[in-house]
Design a protein around this motif. Structure first.
Motif, PDB file in Angstrom:
ATOM      1  N   LEU A 253       0.834  -1.202   0.000  1.00 11.10           N
ATOM      2  CA  LEU A 253       0.000   0.000   0.000  1.00 11.10           C
ATOM      3  C   LEU A 253       0.866   1.248   0.000  1.00 11.10           C
ATOM      4  O   LEU A 253       0.597   2.222  -0.689  1.00 11.10           O
ATOM      5  CB  LEU A 253      -0.873   0.038   1.259  1.00 11.10           C
ATOM      6  N   ARG A 254       1.915   1.190   0.786  1.00 12.00           N
ATOM      7  CA  ARG A 254       2.800   2.337   0.916  1.00 12.00           C
ATOM      8  C   ARG A 254       3.423   2.719  -0.433  1.00 12.00           C
ATOM      9  O   ARG A 254       3.552   3.887  -0.772  1.00 12.00           O
ATOM     10  CB  ARG A 254       3.898   1.999   1.914  1.00 12.00           C
ATOM     11  N   ASN A 255       3.778   1.713  -1.226  1.00 13.28           N
ATOM     12  CA  ASN A 255       4.388   1.979  -2.536  1.00 13.28           C
ATOM     13  C   ASN A 255       3.423   2.562  -3.542  1.00 13.28           C
ATOM     14  O   ASN A 255       3.828   3.122  -4.552  1.00 13.28           O
ATOM     15  CB  ASN A 255       4.882   0.675  -3.165  1.00 13.28           C
ATOM     16  N   ALA A 256       2.130   2.325  -3.308  1.00 15.51           N
ATOM     17  CA  ALA A 256       1.132   2.722  -4.301  1.00 15.51           C
ATOM     18  C   ALA A 256       0.727   4.176  -4.146  1.00 15.51           C
ATOM     19  O   ALA A 256      -0.052   4.682  -4.933  1.00 15.51           O
ATOM     20  CB  ALA A 256      -0.084   1.801  -4.195  1.00 15.51           C
ATOM     21  N   PHE A 257       1.273   4.854  -3.117  1.00 13.67           N
ATOM     22  CA  PHE A 257       0.863   6.228  -2.848  1.00 13.67           C
ATOM     23  C   PHE A 257       1.827   7.269  -3.361  1.00 13.67           C
ATOM     24  O   PHE A 257       3.011   7.202  -3.078  1.00 13.67           O
ATOM     25  CB  PHE A 257       0.717   6.442  -1.344  1.00 13.67           C
ATOM     26  N   VAL A 329      10.551  -2.284  -1.355  1.00 14.65           N
ATOM     27  CA  VAL A 329      10.738  -0.946  -1.905  1.00 14.65           C
ATOM     28  C   VAL A 329      10.968  -0.986  -3.417  1.00 14.65           C
ATOM     29  O   VAL A 329      10.592  -0.078  -4.150  1.00 14.65           O
ATOM     30  CB  VAL A 329      11.921  -0.245  -1.193  1.00 14.65           C
ATOM     31  N   ALA A 330      11.556  -2.073  -3.903  1.00 16.47           N
ATOM     32  CA  ALA A 330      11.846  -2.182  -5.337  1.00 16.47           C
ATOM     33  C   ALA A 330      10.584  -2.556  -6.105  1.00 16.47           C
ATOM     34  O   ALA A 330       9.879  -3.487  -5.730  1.00 16.47           O
ATOM     35  CB  ALA A 330      12.918  -3.250  -5.556  1.00 16.47           C
ATOM     36  N   SER A 331      10.318  -1.811  -7.194  1.00 19.59           N
ATOM     37  CA  SER A 331       9.057  -2.073  -7.897  1.00 19.59           C
ATOM     38  C   SER A 331       9.070  -3.429  -8.597  1.00 19.59           C
ATOM     39  O   SER A 331       8.017  -4.046  -8.764  1.00 19.59           O
ATOM     40  CB  SER A 331       8.723  -0.945  -8.875  1.00 19.59           C
TER      41      SER A 331
END
Ligand SMILES: Nc1ncnc2c1ncn2[C@@H]1O[C@H](COP(=O)(O)OP(=O)(O)OP(=O)(O)O)[C@@H](O)[C@H]1O
Ligand SMILES: Nc1ncnc2c1ncn2[C@@H]1O[C@H](COP(=O)(O)OP(=O)(O)O)[C@@H](O)[C@H]1O
Ligand code: SF4
Ligand code: SF4
Ligand SMILES: [Mg+2]
Ligand SMILES: [Mg+2]
Lengths: 338, 333
Positions: A253-257, A329-331
């Protein structure tokens, strides 16, 4: 720690559709301390509204409490008679429904709607109700001369403030607000969040704030409860949970923001969609979308375990959370398996 | 902004464009209460080919109205709107048809944008029919459009109805429909505002990648700078029907110049705990387009307003690579 205002223990809520039960909330447990704001986050359909509505027992006709309890001030909300529950509503627990700004009655002025709650529910006299209504409008930042206006004469943000004023009318200890700012502009959103925080600080009110936006959680909440497919998957202090999430779903979720405060980076979606609650997968429900899933994840349900103090997560790999965070953290980690 | 591209003529040009709506019926007119809502009130900008520009501002500031004017769903009531050198207000017949296949609008709400009785195949075939694309080419074009928006497994979706798709999938279909005629210019009106935050990222990625690949010129409408920043190199900020600031998005994020933009930037919540809780530098209340203040229309909410703001509307001032409409930034005389 002080005595919690509300304690959920293993709360489950089911909807009956045809001859089948869908468990929309399964075994939810968490506390709400007095004078705190708890953010309830998760994707659409994960059971946030169902959980929120169960706490004032305003569930749909086909819903039922399938187990567990919710202890509010020493009483189990789920076991109260309808009459006793009625005594709690507005006075102790107030509810701001999803899209509250569209739920005001268009044929009455907002002042009349406030007076209705104050006089019929709160037993106030006419002039006391008038004074209280003015006070409430001042609290939520609307000119008192607008009490005579109809809902359509207000903007969406102002109607949302009216809904907050209604919820505050009888001095409740707990407000449950379902997506109170989701449809609003950033400026209005910020003003309403500031208002909720001020009410907490000034009046010691507790708030359960339902949202799918972790930026909103980061701005106002003291604690977070993250739900996924009907289950609580992580809960803890806001700062610890957002900076060092222990559950892969929260990491995703954190990465999607988008984050205005740091360099414009990539947004990484969590591929796939939550499971159909009528036939959820066995084991961890996030496993089909989790880049870290292992064999046991597909068979065994992970329980909520302590990650650090009162920060809990339901993941078999909780002990490796730090490593997983670094990989999350890495996409590339989140790219759909080919 | 001085680079080679400046030599090319702009694809889109607005010159003091206005969209005024009369409000109030006969009774109001008799009582002298009839007025106009100045949804767009003298907006000037140019878009270079291939540029992607955010249109930012709060609800009711005229973003959608500007977008509708650009694709000629509404005709400008004043000023000029040009597309590829032609005045779009004057287009009729075949010229208008051609224009309609070159520009597309993506609506705010995917749940309302699609006919619920059409299958996804019908939804995508409709623009092809309207543009009289030979039937034989439909299947291939539809598959190509679906691949473009990363609905790879097209067979799975083709015969479904809109209500059988998730919001994120629907919004991709809406995009596929907008892209199927290979438009040169797309106006996307808050295309992700109705979507769950976790699926927004996927839809935004699609929009950004397709736009860049196909060299489409785009306007992206939103009230959230965090989203605009993700898809647009340049941002135009509007307040009450007028432009207040126009410049590179990153510069605006790092150093907003107009007092309204400063409040907008400060209002964006960020997804981590260390952030400012300082009161927003903006007055309460909603702007009223029927009764805007004299002079600078932002002055009743501006924390830095001074005498001149009430009497004189600020014109454009060029500050490095930006345009700002605020007396504070005008050169001292
Ligand atoms: N057909 C119309 N008749 C009268 N007024 C209108 C009409 N369409 C728009 N307006 C008004 O013009 C102003 C600008 O509206 P517009 O829809 O462009 O705003 P917006 O910036 O897109 O807002 P949002 O963020 O809420 O979508 C508003 O005050 C609106 O009420
Ligand atoms: N009245 C109902 N009957 C059957 N299923 C329902 C009903 N209301 C909600 N659901 C289902 O329960 C689940 C949780 O819904 P909800 O609590 O509204 O989620 P959220 O608020 O997190 O979006 C979803 O799968 C939804 O489709
Ligand atoms: S239990 Fe397994 S599948 Fe579930 S979140 Fe943890 S690692 Fe992923
Ligand atoms: S012109 Fe005056 S009122 Fe307008 S933004 Fe600048 S300082 Fe504020
Ligand atoms: Mg909900
Ligand atoms: Mg709009």
């Amino acid at each position: 720690m002080t005595q919690p205002l509300l304690t959920l223990k293993d709360l489950s809520i089911a909807y009956r559709v045809g001859d089948q039960d869908t468990i929309a909330v399964e075994g939810a447990s968490f506390d709400v301390q007095p004078g705190s704001i708890v953010g309830l986050v998760g994707e659409s359909g994960c059971g946030k509204t169902t959980l929120a509505r169960s706490l004032t027992r305003v569930l749909a006709g086909n819903a039922r409490i399938a187990g567990g309890e919710a202890i509010f001030d020493g009483r189990d909300i789920m076991a109260l008679s309808e009459r006793a529950m009625n005594g709690l509503r507005w006075r102790e627990i107030a509810f701001i429904p999803q899209s509250a700004m569209n739920s005001l009655d268009p044929v009455y002025t907002v002042g009349t709607q406030l007076a209705e709650v104050l006089i019929r529910r709160g037993g106030l006299g006419r002039s006391a109700a008038r004074t209280r209504a003015e006070e409430l409008f001042e609290w939520v930042g609307i000119e008192t001369n607008r009490l005579g206006d109809y809902p359509h004469q207000f903007s969406g943000g102002m109607r949302q403030r009216v809904a907050i004023a209604l919820a505050l009318a009888l001095d409740p200890k707990l407000i449950i607000a379902d997506e109170p700012v989701t449809a609003l502009d950033v400026i209005v959103q910020r003003q309403i969040l500031d208002q909720l925080r001020e009410l907490k600080e000034r009046l010691g009110i507790s708030v359960i704030l339902v949202t799918h936006d972790i930026s909103v959680v980061a701005y106002v909440c003291d604690r977070v409860v993250v739900m996924y497919a009907g289950r609580v998957v992580e809960t803890g202090p806001m700062a610890a949970t957002l900076t060092a999430p222990a559950h892969p779903y929260t990491m995703g979720l954190r990465n999607a923001f988008p984050d205005l405060a740091s360099a414009a980076g990539e947004l990484t979606p969590i591929e796939g969609a939550p499971p159909d609650l009528a036939s959820p997968p066995p084991g961890c429900r996030f496993a089909p979308r989790c880049p870290f899933a292992e064999a046991r994840c597909r068979t065994d349900v992970p329980g909520l375990d302590i990650y650090d103090g009162d920060h809990l997560a339901a993941c078999h790999r909780i002990a490796e959370a730090e490593t997983l965070r670094a990989r999350a953290v890495a996409s590339e980690t989140w790219e759909a398996p080919a | 902004m001085k680079d080679g591209h400046d030599q090319d003529p702009p694809l889109v040009r607005l010159d003091a464009a206005e969209l005024h709506f009369p409000v109030g019926g006969v009774v109001a007119q008799l009582q002298g209460r009839a007025t106009v809502v100045k949804a767009v009130d003298g907006v000037t900008f140019e878009l270079r080919r291939g540029e992607s520009v955010g249109l930012l501002g709060e609800s009711g500031c005229g973003k959608t109205s500007t977008g509708r004017m650009l694709v000629r769903l509404d005709k400008a009531t004043g000023g000029r709107v040009e597309f590829d050198g032609e005045d779009v207000s004057g287009l009729t017949g075949d010229a208008l048809k051609r224009f309609r296949s070159r520009v597309q609008l993506i609506f705010q709400n995917p749940f309302e944008a699609l006919n619920p009785r059409f299958t996804i195949r019908d939804v995508l075939a409709e623009p092809l029919e309207n543009a009289r694309i030979p039937r034989a080419e439909h299947e291939e074009r539809i598959l190509r459009a679906m691949a473009l928006v990363k609905l790879g497994d097209a067979g799975q979706f083709m015969d479904r109805y809109p209500h059988q798709l998730s919001g994120g999938q629907l919004q991709r279909i809406v995009m596929a429909r907008a892209l199927i005629l290979e438009p040169e210019f797309v106006v996307a009106d808050e295309p992700v505002s109705m979507l769950d935050v976790s699926v927004r990222a996927g839809v935004l990625n699609v929009f950004r990648d397709v736009r860049a690949q196909q060299g489409i010129t785009a306007i992206y409408i939103s009230h959230d700078l965090a989203l605009v920043r993700y898809v647009c190199e340049r941002t135009i900020v509007m307040y009450l029907g007028r432009i207040v600031e126009d410049g590179p998005t990153e510069d605006i994020v790092a150093n907003p110049l107009h007092p309204y933009t400063q409040a907008l930037v400060a209002a964006v919540p960020v997804p981590h705990p260390d952030q400012s809780h300082a009161p927003l530098p903006i007055g309460r209340g909603a702007p009223d387009p029927r009764n805007p203040p004299s002079g600078c229309t932002f002055r009743d909410r501006c924390p830095r307003a001074f005498d001149r703001c009430a009497v004189e509307a600020p014109g454009p001032t060029y500050v490095q690579n930006r345009i700002v409409h605020c007396h504070l930034h005008e050169p001292k005389t």
